[in-house]
Enzyme design. Structure first.
Site, mmCIF file in Angstrom:
data_model
loop_
_atom_site.group_PDB
_atom_site.id
_atom_site.type_symbol
_atom_site.label_atom_id
_atom_site.label_comp_id
_atom_site.label_asym_id
_atom_site.label_seq_id
_atom_site.Cartn_x
_atom_site.Cartn_y
_atom_site.Cartn_z
ATOM 1 N N CYS A 108 -19.190 2.904 8.414
ATOM 2 C CA CYS A 108 -18.502 2.179 9.479
ATOM 3 C C CYS A 108 -17.229 2.979 9.717
ATOM 4 O O CYS A 108 -16.359 3.034 8.844
ATOM 5 C CB CYS A 108 -18.194 0.753 9.025
ATOM 6 N N CYS A 142 0.824 -1.216 0.000
ATOM 7 C CA CYS A 142 0.000 0.000 0.000
ATOM 8 C C CYS A 142 0.856 1.263 0.000
ATOM 9 O O CYS A 142 1.881 1.346 0.682
ATOM 10 C CB CYS A 142 -0.923 0.000 1.215
ATOM 11 N N CYS A 170 0.449 -0.126 10.257
ATOM 12 C CA CYS A 170 -0.099 -1.097 9.306
ATOM 13 C C CYS A 170 0.944 -2.037 8.693
ATOM 14 O O CYS A 170 1.950 -1.599 8.124
ATOM 15 C CB CYS A 170 -0.855 -0.365 8.200
ATOM 16 N N CYS A 197 0.497 4.612 6.980
ATOM 17 C CA CYS A 197 -0.159 4.467 8.289
ATOM 18 C C CYS A 197 0.797 3.685 9.214
ATOM 19 O O CYS A 197 1.147 2.536 8.918
ATOM 20 C CB CYS A 197 -1.479 3.728 8.145
ATOM 21 N N CYS A 219 -19.881 -5.244 3.523
ATOM 22 C CA CYS A 219 -19.083 -4.102 3.955
ATOM 23 C C CYS A 219 -17.774 -4.155 3.177
ATOM 24 O O CYS A 219 -17.301 -5.248 2.834
ATOM 25 C CB CYS A 219 -18.816 -4.195 5.460
ATOM 26 N N CYS A 269 -16.926 -8.458 5.381
ATOM 27 C CA CYS A 269 -16.229 -7.195 5.077
ATOM 28 C C CYS A 269 -14.983 -7.466 4.234
ATOM 29 O O CYS A 269 -14.109 -8.241 4.624
ATOM 30 C CB CYS A 269 -15.839 -6.500 6.375
ATOM 31 N N ARG A 288 -18.096 -1.836 17.581
ATOM 32 C CA ARG A 288 -17.417 -3.072 17.180
ATOM 33 C C ARG A 288 -16.122 -3.264 17.969
ATOM 34 O O ARG A 288 -15.221 -2.419 17.909
ATOM 35 C CB ARG A 288 -17.097 -2.958 15.683
HETATM 36 N N1 SAM Z 1 -6.675 0.615 3.060
HETATM 37 C C1 SAM Z 1 -7.943 0.912 3.598
HETATM 38 C C2 SAM Z 1 -7.921 2.048 4.567
HETATM 39 O O1 SAM Z 1 -6.960 2.163 5.314
HETATM 40 O O2 SAM Z 1 -8.874 2.827 4.592
HETATM 41 C C3 SAM Z 1 -8.628 -0.270 4.204
HETATM 42 C C4 SAM Z 1 -7.882 -1.309 5.028
HETATM 43 S S1 SAM Z 1 -7.218 -0.775 6.606
HETATM 44 C C5 SAM Z 1 -6.235 -2.151 7.044
HETATM 45 C C6 SAM Z 1 -8.626 -0.756 7.712
HETATM 46 C C7 SAM Z 1 -8.403 -0.280 9.125
HETATM 47 O O3 SAM Z 1 -7.814 -1.311 9.888
HETATM 48 C C8 SAM Z 1 -7.483 0.906 9.351
HETATM 49 O O4 SAM Z 1 -8.125 2.123 9.137
HETATM 50 C C9 SAM Z 1 -7.118 0.752 10.812
HETATM 51 O O5 SAM Z 1 -8.002 1.492 11.631
HETATM 52 C C10 SAM Z 1 -7.265 -0.751 11.065
HETATM 53 N N2 SAM Z 1 -5.954 -1.369 11.322
HETATM 54 C C11 SAM Z 1 -4.997 -1.618 10.408
HETATM 55 N N3 SAM Z 1 -3.904 -2.175 10.978
HETATM 56 C C12 SAM Z 1 -4.183 -2.277 12.304
HETATM 57 C C13 SAM Z 1 -3.449 -2.766 13.427
HETATM 58 N N4 SAM Z 1 -2.192 -3.217 13.311
HETATM 59 N N5 SAM Z 1 -4.046 -2.735 14.629
HETATM 60 C C14 SAM Z 1 -5.306 -2.271 14.770
HETATM 61 N N6 SAM Z 1 -6.045 -1.786 13.745
HETATM 62 C C15 SAM Z 1 -5.498 -1.785 12.522
HETATM 63 C C1 DTB Z 2 -11.492 -1.944 11.310
HETATM 64 O O1 DTB Z 2 -11.691 -0.871 11.923
HETATM 65 N N1 DTB Z 2 -10.826 -2.963 11.791
HETATM 66 C C2 DTB Z 2 -10.735 -4.014 10.810
HETATM 67 C C3 DTB Z 2 -11.676 -3.512 9.694
HETATM 68 N N2 DTB Z 2 -11.965 -2.189 10.110
HETATM 69 C C4 DTB Z 2 -11.248 -3.557 8.287
HETATM 70 C C5 DTB Z 2 -9.343 -4.279 10.352
HETATM 71 C C6 DTB Z 2 -8.410 -4.614 11.461
HETATM 72 C C7 DTB Z 2 -7.106 -4.910 10.843
HETATM 73 C C8 DTB Z 2 -6.119 -5.370 11.839
HETATM 74 C C9 DTB Z 2 -4.772 -5.566 11.266
HETATM 75 C C10 DTB Z 2 -4.645 -6.629 10.223
HETATM 76 O O2 DTB Z 2 -5.171 -7.748 10.406
HETATM 77 O O3 DTB Z 2 -3.981 -6.385 9.225
HETATM 78 FE FE1 SF4 Z 3 -2.830 1.212 3.360
HETATM 79 FE FE2 SF4 Z 3 -2.775 0.010 5.706
HETATM 80 FE FE3 SF4 Z 3 -3.089 2.632 5.586
HETATM 81 FE FE4 SF4 Z 3 -5.091 1.012 4.745
HETATM 82 S S1 SF4 Z 3 -4.315 1.198 6.835
HETATM 83 S S2 SF4 Z 3 -4.311 2.848 3.718
HETATM 84 S S3 SF4 Z 3 -3.865 -0.683 3.930
HETATM 85 S S4 SF4 Z 3 -1.257 1.494 4.926
#
Ligand code: SAM
Ligand code: DTB
Ligand code: SF4
Length: 343
Positions: free
Chosen positions: A203, A68, A75, A72, A143, A112, A279
């Site tokens: 959401c 990506c 992530c 973030c 979702c 989702c 959630r």
């Molecule tokens: N790329 C898209 C975005 O960021 O909008 C969708 C996927 S992203 C992985 C969805 C959400 O997962 C993020 O906004 C974040 O709040 C949550 N998330 C991602 N990595 C995480 C982590 N290591 N621990 C907790 N929440 C996480």
């Molecule tokens: C959200 O707020 N939590 C979910 C869903 N929306 C997409 C994702 C959590 C991702 C946790 C880290 C991972 O598994 O990569």
């Molecule tokens: Fe990309 Fe992860 Fe950020 Fe979603 S949360 S925009 S997958 S870096």
């Protein structure tokens, strides 16, 4: 002795009516309440809108993994960090629908689909539309979380049968720059507006335990509670620390958020967005049954099920089956939360 915010039952129920004029100071004051009062009030408000014995089971699938362009700091999927995650291209609709069938068979009522994209590209929309309509046809709530959307893209996803779009604010506005610099708070608010305008449910929530202060957690919930329409679904994620990410590395050194502070965050989310599905999202893997029970008491009424979130572990189905049995919880049927929308 009860604190001075203690009041008769009718006043508590009046407080269950959604408000959009919360001040940051009021939200901070909720966080600062005696814990027992806070959880009791959140539980009272929860019962005004929901059956406290029902918890929705939702299942996640990463339909496009890794690589990506965003940075973030939490992530596993950002190309900016070396997390060891193998990138994969967008899945075929038939494979996604097969996963959704398995999720339904396992008891999930919502599915989702998550993609590691900064934003949706028009070339991918037909494939997504096929996935969404296929999953919807199974009788599941749909979702997706695909990054930023234009107004037109939001309409196309809605037309394909998408019920909810997940797009998180992640943290309070003052801490946001510590988390991500490649897109702004306003970018996120714009996408949420497009989602609402297209007639989809939102959401939207965030992550706690990223080194932020309580004021930032209050800032996140204040931002959500003062949106033109409250989120229909409000994920509260506990940071899953991922090796190689800046925030994950920091938390591995400093330790995770205090569990009681996490419960406070859930309770305040329930109080400021009373009709939202709150959630209990990422982070359950390391939570005890007792902590999760406190979160349900404080107003959480939805979880992700299945052994994997997007890329990180989640409790296995049999573990959650034991949790539901232990707490006499029932899975929420499809459509049940609709009675709570339109805040
Ligand atoms: N790329 C898209 C975005 O960021 O909008 C969708 C996927 S992203 C992985 C969805 C959400 O997962 C993020 O906004 C974040 O709040 C949550 N998330 C991602 N990595 C995480 C982590 N290591 N621990 C907790 N929440 C996480
Ligand atoms: C959200 O707020 N939590 C979910 C869903 N929306 C997409 C994702 C959590 C991702 C946790 C880290 C991972 O598994 O990569
Ligand atoms: Fe990309 Fe992860 Fe950020 Fe979603 S949360 S925009 S997958 S870096």
């Amino acid at each position: 002795m009860a604190d001075d915010l203690s009041r008769p039952v009718q006043a508590r129920l009046d407080a269950a009516q959604p408000r959009h004029d919360w001040t940051l100071e009021e939200v901070e004051a909720l966080f600062a309440r005696p814990f027992m009062e806070l959880v009791f009030d959140a539980s009272t408000v929860h019962r005004r809108w929901f059956d406290p014995n029902q918890v929705q089971k939702s299942q996640l699938l990463s339909i496009k993994t890794g690589g990506c362009a965003e940075n973030c700091g939490y992530c596993s999927q950002s190309a900016s960090f070396k997390t060891g995650l193998k990138a994969e291209k967008l899945m075929e609709p038939s494979a996604v629908i097969a996963e959704a069938m398995a999720a339904k068979a396992g008891g999930a009522s919502r599915f989702c689909m998550g993609a590691a994209w900064r934003d949706l590209k028009d070339r991918d929309t037909p494939k997504l539309a096929a996935m969404i309509s296929g999953v919807k046809a199974l009788g599941l709530e749909t979702c997706a979380t695909l990054g930023m959307l234009t107004a037109d893209q939001a309409k196309q996803l809605k037309d394909a049968g998408l019920d909810y779009y997940n797009h998180n604010l992640d943290t309070g506005p003052d801490y946001y720059a510590e988390v991500v610099t490649t897109r702004s708070y306003q970018d996120r608010l714009d996408t949420l507006e497009h989602v609402r305008d297209a007639g989809m449910s939102t959401c939207c929530g965030g992550i706690v335990g990223m080194g932020e202060a309580r004021r930032d957690r209050a800032g996140l919930l204040h931002a959500l509670a003062t949106l033109p329409v409250h989120p229909d679904s409000l994920p509260v994620n506990a940071l899953v620390p991922v090796t190689g990410t800046p925030l994950g590395e920091r938390v591995l050194k400093t330790g995770e958020i205090d569990p009681i502070e996490f419960v406070r965050t859930v309770a305040v989310a329930r109080l400021v967005c009373p009709k939202a599905m709150v959630r209990l999202s990422a982070g359950r893997e390391t939570m005890s049954p007792e902590l999760q029970a406190l979160c349900f008491l404080a107003g959480a009424n939805s979880i992700f099920v299945g052994g994997k979130l997007l890329t990180t572990p989640n409790p296995e189905q049999d573990e959650d089956a034991r949790l539901f049995a232990l707490l006499d919880l029932q899975p929420m049927p499809v459509g049940a939360p609709d009675q709570a929308t339109a805040s």
